[in-house]
Design a protein around this motif. Sequence first.
Motif, PDB file in Angstrom:
ATOM      1  N   GLY A  57      -1.752  41.480  62.090  1.00 52.35           N
ATOM      2  CA  GLY A  57      -2.125  42.369  60.992  1.00 52.35           C
ATOM      3  C   GLY A  57      -1.925  43.847  61.270  1.00 52.35           C
ATOM      4  N   PHE A  58      -1.200  44.198  62.336  1.00 54.78           N
ATOM      5  CA  PHE A  58      -1.009  45.609  62.679  1.00 54.78           C
ATOM      6  C   PHE A  58      -0.262  46.358  61.578  1.00 54.78           C
ATOM      7  N   ALA A  59       0.880  45.827  61.146  1.00 57.70           N
ATOM      8  CA  ALA A  59       1.620  46.469  60.054  1.00 57.70           C
ATOM      9  C   ALA A  59       0.879  46.321  58.734  1.00 57.70           C
ATOM     10  N   THR A  60       0.221  45.188  58.553  1.00 54.79           N
ATOM     11  CA  THR A  60      -0.510  44.934  57.313  1.00 54.79           C
ATOM     12  C   THR A  60      -1.544  46.022  57.055  1.00 54.79           C
ATOM     13  N   GLU A  61      -2.241  46.422  58.112  1.00 55.71           N
ATOM     14  CA  GLU A  61      -3.248  47.480  57.970  1.00 55.71           C
ATOM     15  C   GLU A  61      -2.612  48.782  57.490  1.00 55.71           C
ATOM     16  N   GLY A  62      -1.428  49.098  58.019  1.00 59.82           N
ATOM     17  CA  GLY A  62      -0.736  50.306  57.581  1.00 59.82           C
ATOM     18  C   GLY A  62      -0.287  50.219  56.142  1.00 59.82           C
ATOM     19  N   LEU A  63       0.192  49.060  55.727  1.00 63.89           N
ATOM     20  CA  LEU A  63       0.643  48.868  54.349  1.00 63.89           C
ATOM     21  C   LEU A  63      -0.517  48.985  53.363  1.00 63.89           C
ATOM     22  N   LEU A  64      -1.708  48.574  53.779  1.00 57.17           N
ATOM     23  CA  LEU A  64      -2.883  48.655  52.913  1.00 57.17           C
ATOM     24  C   LEU A  64      -3.270  50.092  52.581  1.00 57.17           C
ATOM     25  N   GLU A  65      -2.797  51.037  53.360  1.00 54.85           N
ATOM     26  CA  GLU A  65      -3.061  52.439  53.072  1.00 54.85           C
ATOM     27  C   GLU A  65      -2.213  52.942  51.901  1.00 54.85           C
ATOM     28  N   HIS A  66      -1.224  52.132  51.493  1.00 49.62           N
ATOM     29  CA  HIS A  66      -0.307  52.547  50.430  1.00 49.62           C
ATOM     30  C   HIS A  66      -0.368  51.658  49.193  1.00 49.62           C
ATOM     31  N   SER A  67      -0.847  50.433  49.353  1.00 46.84           N
ATOM     32  CA  SER A  67      -0.915  49.505  48.220  1.00 46.84           C
ATOM     33  C   SER A  67      -2.195  48.680  48.300  1.00 46.84           C
ATOM     34  N   ASP A  68      -2.733  48.353  47.135  1.00 44.86           N
ATOM     35  CA  ASP A  68      -3.929  47.511  47.074  1.00 44.86           C
ATOM     36  C   ASP A  68      -3.579  46.041  46.883  1.00 44.86           C
ATOM     37  N   ASN A  69      -2.284  45.725  46.912  1.00 46.11           N
ATOM     38  CA  ASN A  69      -1.847  44.351  46.638  1.00 46.11           C
ATOM     39  C   ASN A  69      -0.872  43.899  47.727  1.00 46.11           C
ATOM     40  N   VAL A  70      -1.432  43.621  48.914  1.00 48.92           N
ATOM     41  CA  VAL A  70      -0.622  43.257  50.080  1.00 48.92           C
ATOM     42  C   VAL A  70      -0.830  41.787  50.417  1.00 48.92           C
ATOM     43  N   HIS A  71       0.275  41.106  50.700  1.00 49.59           N
ATOM     44  CA  HIS A  71       0.252  39.708  51.107  1.00 49.59           C
ATOM     45  C   HIS A  71       0.876  39.596  52.491  1.00 49.59           C
ATOM     46  N   GLY A  72       0.335  38.688  53.311  1.00 46.93           N
ATOM     47  CA  GLY A  72       0.861  38.501  54.656  1.00 46.93           C
ATOM     48  C   GLY A  72       1.266  37.056  54.891  1.00 46.93           C
ATOM     49  N   LEU A  73       2.375  36.855  55.591  1.00 47.09           N
ATOM     50  CA  LEU A  73       2.851  35.506  55.894  1.00 47.09           C
ATOM     51  C   LEU A  73       3.273  35.431  57.350  1.00 47.09           C
ATOM     52  N   ASP A  74       2.881  34.359  58.026  1.00 42.66           N
ATOM     53  CA  ASP A  74       3.274  34.152  59.418  1.00 42.66           C
ATOM     54  C   ASP A  74       3.322  32.662  59.694  1.00 42.66           C
ATOM     55  N   GLN A  75       4.149  32.268  60.687  1.00 46.55           N
ATOM     56  CA  GLN A  75       4.231  30.854  61.045  1.00 46.55           C
ATOM     57  C   GLN A  75       3.260  30.489  62.164  1.00 46.55           C
ATOM     58  N   SER A  76       2.678  31.494  62.840  1.00 49.62           N
ATOM     59  CA  SER A  76       1.781  31.237  63.967  1.00 49.62           C
ATOM     60  C   SER A  76       0.331  31.330  63.529  1.00 49.62           C
ATOM     61  N   VAL A  77      -0.370  30.223  63.541  1.00 51.35           N
ATOM     62  CA  VAL A  77      -1.777  30.243  63.152  1.00 51.35           C
ATOM     63  C   VAL A  77      -2.604  31.034  64.156  1.00 51.35           C
ATOM     64  N   HIS A  78      -2.148  31.084  65.419  1.00 49.16           N
ATOM     65  CA  HIS A  78      -2.884  31.829  66.435  1.00 49.16           C
ATOM     66  C   HIS A  78      -2.820  33.332  66.167  1.00 49.16           C
ATOM     67  N   GLN A  79      -1.656  33.819  65.750  1.00 49.88           N
ATOM     68  CA  GLN A  79      -1.536  35.218  65.351  1.00 49.88           C
ATOM     69  C   GLN A  79      -2.359  35.490  64.096  1.00 49.88           C
ATOM     70  N   MET A  80      -2.285  34.573  63.136  1.00 50.84           N
ATOM     71  CA  MET A  80      -2.997  34.764  61.874  1.00 50.84           C
ATOM     72  C   MET A  80      -4.503  34.816  62.076  1.00 50.84           C
ATOM     73  N   GLU A  81      -5.010  34.053  63.026  1.00 51.00           N
ATOM     74  CA  GLU A  81      -6.449  34.071  63.290  1.00 51.00           C
ATOM     75  C   GLU A  81      -6.921  35.461  63.702  1.00 51.00           C
ATOM     76  N   LYS A  82      -6.063  36.173  64.445  1.00 52.89           N
ATOM     77  CA  LYS A  82      -6.395  37.545  64.834  1.00 52.89           C
ATOM     78  C   LYS A  82      -6.426  38.447  63.602  1.00 52.89           C
ATOM     79  N   ALA A  83      -5.472  38.252  62.692  1.00 49.14           N
ATOM     80  CA  ALA A  83      -5.441  39.043  61.456  1.00 49.14           C
ATOM     81  C   ALA A  83      -6.648  38.725  60.584  1.00 49.14           C
ATOM     82  N   TRP A  84      -7.001  37.448  60.484  1.00 48.00           N
ATOM     83  CA  TRP A  84      -8.156  37.062  59.675  1.00 48.00           C
ATOM     84  C   TRP A  84      -9.434  37.716  60.196  1.00 48.00           C
TER      85      TRP A  84
END
Length: 206
Positions: A57-84
Amino acid sequence: MGVLENKRRARLFYKYLSQVYDRVNPFVWNERMRDEAIGMLDIDADDRVLDVGSGTGFATEGLLEHSDNVHGLDQSVHQMEKAWAKLGKHDPVQFARGDAERLPYQTDSFDVLWSSGSIEYWPNPVMALREFRRVVKPGGQVLIVGPNNPKSTIGQKVADAIMLFYDADEADRMFSRAGYEEIEHRLMGPSHKPDVAIVTVARVPE
């Protein structure tokens, strides 16, 4: 094809890397670089933005500073758990598990698509770029951050044995084959290696 340009191996790699990713990442891709890359995009507050390979979610956090409608997709559930853990699963970001070459979204669903630290693992980058073009509206932008090709011949051979490294000429070829226009590149990196990353932004034809 490099050893990590394989989806099963890449998932296994990130299973372990996810444990230290947020501590290691700033050495090659930091907030200053992320924010500079985001500045290459034309993002409005109401734009629908997709982060492919959203990871922790590192880039996702930056994108949220510019848009209120951000979606994230990843194939690694282990990475996604950190973002969640940082952002939750559904608010403020809608996360989904999926493949860059087969996105689970309808055609013309997004205004902007971002992908950083992901292209180097795709078995078929042009196929993924075409899929990105499919889900982005005409006139929308796609931005990709990938590893810049090492300058030395030995470095290039070692890098290519691991995963995809490329230069601006190769990025031009990939984006052109995938049907984009207005292709622009910028090299970025931390102070100790200022050209480690290549950032490419391109527009979906109207």
